[in-house]
Design a protein around this motif. Structure first.
Motif, short mmCIF file in Angstrom:
data_model
loop_
_atom_site.label_atom_id
_atom_site.label_comp_id
_atom_site.label_asym_id
_atom_site.label_seq_id
_atom_site.Cartn_x
_atom_site.Cartn_y
_atom_site.Cartn_z
N GLY A 1 0.79 -1.23 0.00
CA GLY A 1 0.00 0.00 0.00
C GLY A 1 0.81 1.27 0.00
O GLY A 1 0.33 2.31 0.45
N MET A 2 2.05 1.24 -0.53
CA MET A 2 2.92 2.42 -0.44
C MET A 2 3.17 3.10 -1.78
O MET A 2 4.04 3.95 -1.90
N THR A 3 2.41 2.74 -2.81
CA THR A 3 2.65 3.32 -4.13
C THR A 3 2.39 4.82 -4.14
O THR A 3 1.33 5.28 -3.71
N ASN A 4 3.35 5.59 -4.57
CA ASN A 4 3.15 7.00 -4.94
C ASN A 4 4.29 7.45 -5.83
O ASN A 4 5.33 6.78 -5.93
N ASP A 5 4.10 8.56 -6.50
CA ASP A 5 5.11 9.09 -7.42
C ASP A 5 6.17 9.89 -6.68
O ASP A 5 6.09 10.09 -5.48
N ASP A 6 7.14 10.35 -7.43
CA ASP A 6 8.20 11.26 -6.99
C ASP A 6 9.15 10.60 -6.00
O ASP A 6 10.16 10.04 -6.41
N HIS A 7 8.86 10.63 -4.71
CA HIS A 7 9.78 10.07 -3.72
C HIS A 7 9.39 8.61 -3.47
O HIS A 7 8.47 8.32 -2.69
#
Length: 467
Positions: free
Chosen positions: A139-145
């Motif tokens: 559940g940790m998907t995100n863009d950039d960092h």
């Protein structure tokens, strides 16, 4: 007969020493060391090496971003003279990008992608991992960092810390605790079995802090167990319409309490995306704020600088803007923490691109919270004008059983080793620091050639005693 044996032993030892060449040179100007230190390039041709970690056999595990995990054994000629004796690919994966940890017994290996944390059974002696892995946290998907730094606590065995960054430079979702963005959490791995459902980062785990834009470096102070992180703060900001991005906001060292004791500051809001640490005080309408105080980008009647300083957790130390700290590791005796500063990309004059030390005593930095000189540089490029493409760019740090500091450089695909000279040993208080990076404290052992020398010496010594 004794003369013959001495000649043979001399020849063997000469061959062993000459085989450890320790003569690698970078393709760019060699970084310089401060007084009391020496450094040597000991490995190259790696693929974007990030976090590094010593295993139970004293060999080095290296996360290669976008490639997986490689195991490196070294022949050790003493001080900074080492050669790679064996390179083994442990995990081939394009998903792994930064995080690595070992269980407290050294038998489980953890690594992370931008989405999840995985584990493998690990055999340090056989240099092997299990053929399948287990997913522990998702559940940790995100863009950039997208790095997910991992740290296994030594004071609270089985507790795995995970740091997750923001999805953009100024991420509005990070203001929502439920988003999971810009947070550090701790998870109990002892509760998991092979059939367990993975933890969900957003809804589970012990919250150590939020409002932390991108805290890539996380460490546990070895004497007290205090948890510290180093945060990469925002780029290209202005305050009330005035561009202040060259020297603000400052990068941060934050304190997150203890896993085995006081929860001071634990779970607190550290300010982002609304509040930032002040470095340069020459900006509009600051009033009496000093270095390390927090300010907001746009003040209004309901949210302003006072709100930031009264309702958010302030950094323990603040560093020059845009130096990009990516790792922190302590000496075992707690007298120093080392920090890798990856370096700036959005500043007229590049800054960072170095490894520095911070003095500690009884679990706390010795410098005041408003200090502008809390760090001492120990390894740095001679000319940052060649950065970021043509210079050393440090990421991962590890301290081995001989007190040597190991540093990865992702941009150049290299590993350096730093060692104190005889004039600088006093800072270790007479102790021999053990490996303290994100896992077990283990000594670096001799390489294969050194082992054969010992075996041969013992055999000849036994034979001589029988004559």
């Amino acid at each position: 007969m004794k003369l013959f044996i001495n000649i043979v032993l001399g020849a063997i030892l000469s061959e062993i020493v000459s085989a450890i060449t320790c003569n690698l040179k970078p393709t760019y100007p060699t970084p310089s060391t401060s007084d009391g230190w020496q450094a040597q390039l000991v490995a190259n041709e790696l693929t974007s090496p990030r976090s590094i970690l010593f295993d139970g056999s004293g060999n080095l595990l290296v996360v290669q971003s976008g490639a997986g995990i490689v195991h490196l054994a070294f022949d050790d000629g003493g001080s900074t003279c080492l050669d790679v004796s064996k390179k083994t690919f442990l995990v081939n994966s394009t998903e792994l990008n930064h995080g690595i940890a070992l269980s407290n017994d050294g038998k489980t290996l953890y690594a992370s992608s931008s989405e999840a944390v995985y584990s493998w059974s690990y055999d340090a002696s056989a240099i092997s991992v299990s053929t399948t892995n287990q997913t522990l946290v998702t559940g940790m998907t995100n863009d950039d960092h997208t790095t997910r730094t991992l740290l296994m606590s030594q004071k609270s065995p089985g507790t795995l810390l995970i740091s997750r960054g923001s999805t953009s430079n100024i991420d509005p979702e990070a203001a929502l605790l439920s988003s999971g963005h810009s947070q550090i959490k701790a998870f109990n791995t002892s509760n998991l079995t092979k059939t367990s459902t993975p933890y969900d980062f957003n809804t589970q785990g012990l919250l150590l802090g939020w409002g932390l834009r991108n805290s890539v470096g996380v460490a546990e102070e070895p004497l007290t167990g205090g948890i510290y992180s180093v945060e990469n703060s925002a780029d290209e900001i202005d305050r009330d319409g005035v561009d202040i991005h060259e020297n603000n906001p400052g990068e941060e060292m934050n304190f997150h309490g203890f896993l085995n004791g006081s929860t001071q500051d634990q779970g607190g809001n550290y300010g982002y995306p609304a509040c930032f640490a002040l470095w340069n005080t020459s900006i509009p309408d600051l009033g009496s704020l000093v270095v390390g105080d927090q300010f907001t980008l746009q003040q209004n009647a309901t949210f302003n600088d006072s709100t930031c300083n009264e309702e958010r957790v302030a950094p323990r130390l603040t560093f020059q803007a845009h130096m990009a700290p990516l790792d922190i590791v302590f000496l075992e005796n707690g007298t120093e923490a080392y920090i890798s500063f990856h370096g700036s990309w959005d500043r007229t004059n590049p800054i960072g691109y170095k490894v520095s030390s911070v003095s500690f005593s009884t679990g706390e930095p010795t410098a005041a919270k408003d200090s502008t000189n809390s760090t001492v540089d120990i390894f740095a490029n001679k000319d940052n004008s060649q950065c970021p493409d043509g210079c050393f760019r440090p990421v991962g740090l590890a301290v081995d059983g001989k007190g040597r500091l190991w540093v990865s450089s992702d941009a150049t695909g290299e590993l350096y080793v730093l060692a104190r000279t005889s004039t600088a040993t006093a800072t270790s208080s007479g102790a021999s620091p053990s490996a303290t990076k994100k896992g077990m404290g283990m000594k670096v052992e001799m390489g294969d050639r050194g082992l054969w020398v010992v075996v041969l010496l013992m055999s000849l010594g036994f034979g001589l005693g029988m004559m």
